[in-house]
Enzyme design. Structure first.
Site, PDB file in Angstrom:
ATOM      1  N   THR A   1      -1.468  -0.824  -4.317  1.00  0.00           N
ATOM      2  CA  THR A   1      -2.373   0.316  -4.488  1.00  0.00           C
ATOM      3  C   THR A   1      -1.736   1.549  -3.859  1.00  0.00           C
ATOM      4  O   THR A   1      -0.940   1.442  -2.929  1.00  0.00           O
ATOM      5  CB  THR A   1      -3.724   0.083  -3.801  1.00  0.00           C
ATOM      6  OG1 THR A   1      -3.518  -0.037  -2.380  1.00  0.00           O
ATOM      7  CG2 THR A   1      -4.407  -1.164  -4.316  1.00  0.00           C
TER       8      THR A   1
ATOM      9  N   MET B   1       5.300   1.365  -3.644  1.00  0.00           N
ATOM     10  CA  MET B   1       6.494   1.943  -4.261  1.00  0.00           C
ATOM     11  C   MET B   1       7.697   1.020  -4.087  1.00  0.00           C
ATOM     12  O   MET B   1       8.509   0.859  -5.000  1.00  0.00           O
ATOM     13  CB  MET B   1       6.772   3.311  -3.641  1.00  0.00           C
ATOM     14  CG  MET B   1       5.701   4.344  -3.952  1.00  0.00           C
ATOM     15  SD  MET B   1       5.711   5.764  -2.824  1.00  0.00           S
ATOM     16  CE  MET B   1       7.314   6.459  -3.188  1.00  0.00           C
TER      17      MET B   1
ATOM     18  N   GLU C   1       0.842  -1.190   0.000  1.00  0.00           N
ATOM     19  CA  GLU C   1       0.000   0.000   0.000  1.00  0.00           C
ATOM     20  C   GLU C   1       0.882   1.246   0.000  1.00  0.00           C
ATOM     21  O   GLU C   1       1.770   1.381   0.841  1.00  0.00           O
ATOM     22  CB  GLU C   1      -0.882   0.044   1.245  1.00  0.00           C
ATOM     23  CG  GLU C   1      -1.983  -0.989   1.282  1.00  0.00           C
ATOM     24  CD  GLU C   1      -2.909  -0.782   2.476  1.00  0.00           C
ATOM     25  OE1 GLU C   1      -4.071  -1.174   2.374  1.00  0.00           O
ATOM     26  OE2 GLU C   1      -2.454  -0.236   3.515  1.00  0.00           O
ATOM     27  N   CYS C   2       0.650   2.146  -0.926  1.00  0.00           N
ATOM     28  CA  CYS C   2       1.329   3.439  -1.000  1.00  0.00           C
ATOM     29  C   CYS C   2       2.842   3.243  -0.933  1.00  0.00           C
ATOM     30  O   CYS C   2       3.449   2.797  -1.895  1.00  0.00           O
ATOM     31  CB  CYS C   2       0.817   4.368   0.096  1.00  0.00           C
ATOM     32  SG  CYS C   2       1.126   6.116  -0.242  1.00  0.00           S
ATOM     33  N   GLY C   3       3.486   3.552   0.190  1.00  0.00           N
ATOM     34  CA  GLY C   3       4.922   3.351   0.280  1.00  0.00           C
ATOM     35  C   GLY C   3       5.338   1.918   0.041  1.00  0.00           C
ATOM     36  O   GLY C   3       6.381   1.642  -0.562  1.00  0.00           O
TER      37      GLY C   3
END
Length: 436
Positions: free
Chosen positions: A424, A329, A324-326
């Site tokens: 995501t 990435m 999720e998010c970080g």
């Protein structure tokens, strides 16, 4: 469920300092205190836990249905008093109604019947602050209102003038806080630094408690607490697997407490590991979950974490990995930091993100899955929240979902998947109740 909701006309008025000091002061008085956070915040609850000794949970009327709100409310079982912290201004929410409301702190207070304590920054004004307080009380007359705490008061004369205004408005003054520049918590681009990063958090919170005890009428606050009866029923989110390897360190810490509580309550095993310490996920895990956080601050260290990256790749050969998010990435091909330096990430997805080219992304998200996400199936409708400054440079993989904002507008950050790996940019809050 007797309690209070600490709110303010806007962000930056000092309500977090008041919240943390009040939590600790009530605990020092021998009360069992249950903290809550109104809205989609994953940083403040960790501070609440440090101040109160109990896990803090989010209450979110846009993202959460009535059943989940009831289930989260039941976390107050055994507490003497609840204290909730609002987000942004008291009435701030979105324009389009969500599962049970628009996401405002006022809705949380109204649903739980917790009187509002309005923290007012009276710097640069005196009697005029009463007009603000009066407007907030009268904007929603049915909302329970306990009174105000005047913050950043410059002098005894300033206090006297501000009190005169509140007296004329019929507004109880529950405390008066002198201006002190040393009572601010350190911040960075997503707000407060994380609780685990604070150099001496317990000492800071003890200082807030002493400050509040000196300048706030704690007995009046305790007497003002009210609340609705605890509602039975509802359920917390189910775990996406039985054995979940969960990244937990300064780079990956943004997980909503109600999710972890639901996973534990259903018997799932949480197996924490630290990518920053170059730890691989438990090889017996059914799922690896990388939460959001601050990978952009530790990109070089993550790029050099060979055991972590090799363990992720071995797991992804046969079992699911989600970020999720970080965390998303970190699963990508590369992350470019604010200095423009490219750092190779896990390479399980083709995603390339840049923090050099900053772009603000903030808001609720509603997603309809195109492909399976751990614990959910194609076609499921999920609700979450996105908050970051990263820019997508490359996303060659298939989109994971159709994602829209709170008003139904399409969002280009669709997430993506490749084989067993998915990610995501939104942080999952829950599945929609009653969605087809």
């Amino acid at each position: 469920m007797r309690g209070l909701l600490i709110s303010a006309p806007s962000s930056g008025t000092g309500k977090t300092t008041v919240m943390l000091g009040l939590l600790r002061a009530l605990v020092e008085d021998g009360l069992v205190v249950q903290p809550f956070k109104s809205g989609p915040d994953y940083i403040d609850p960790a501070f609440h836990r440090a101040a109160s000794g109990r896990a803090s949970y989010n209450l979110d009327t846009w993202a959460m249905g009535a059943g989940l709100l009831d289930a989260i409310g039941q976390r107050a079982e055994g507490a003497d008093i609840c204290v909730a912290e609002g987000s942004m201004g008291l009435y701030d929410g979105v324009a389009t109604r969500g599962q049970t409301g628009f996401g405002s702190s006022a809705e949380t207070a109204q649903r739980m019947r917790w009187p509002v304590v309005l923290v007012l920054d009276v710097g640069g004004q005196a009697q005029s602050a009463a007009a603000t307080a009066l407007g907030f009380r009268n904007y929603m007359p049915e909302l329970p209102f306990a009174g105000v705490i005047l913050n950043r008061v410059a002098s005894p004369r300033h206090e006297r003038l501000a009190r005169l205004g509140m007296e004329k408005a019929g507004m109880p003054v529950l405390g008066v806080l002198p201006r002190r520049g040393d009572l601010t918590l350190p911040e960075r681009h997503l707000g407060l630094i994380q609780a685990v990063e604070h150099p001496d958090l317990d000492t800071a919170i003890a200082g807030y408690a002493a400050f509040l005890r000196e300048h706030v009428d704690l007995e009046a606050l305790k007497a003002a607490a009210q609340g609705a009866s605890m509602r039975p029923g509802g359920a917390l989110p189910k775990p996406p697997a039985q054995r979940i390897a969960l990244a937990q360190d300064a780079a990956f810490s943004f997980t909503y407490p109600h999710l972890l509580e639901g996973w534990h309550a259903a018997g799932a095993e949480i197996l924490p590991f630290s990518p920053l310490a170059d730890e691989a996920p438990d090889p017996t895990a059914d799922l690896v979950w990388l939460p959001g956080g601050y990978p952009e601050l530790y990109a070089g260290k993550l790029a050099a974490a060979a055991r972590f990256r090799a363990g992720l790749r071995r797991h992804a050969e046969t079992r699911p990995v989600h970020g999720e998010c970080g965390g998303y990435m970190a699963l990508g091909q590369a992350l470019i930091d604010k200095e423009g330096v490219r750092h190779e990430m896990a390479g399980l997805l083709g995603l390339v993100t840049s923090y050099e080219k900053r772009k603000f992304h903030l808001g609720y998200r509603r997603a309809r899955l195109h492909a399976a996400l751990p614990g959910y199936q194609p076609g499921d409708h999920l609700r979450g929240h996105e908050f970051h400054y990263s820019t997508i440079l490359e996303q060659p993989d298939a989109p994971l979902a159709e994602v829209r904002d709170a008003d139904g507008n399409p969002v280009p950050e669709t997430g993506s998947f490749r084989g067993t790996v998915s990610g995501t940019f939104f942080h999952l809050i829950t599945e929609e109740e009653g969605a087809a």
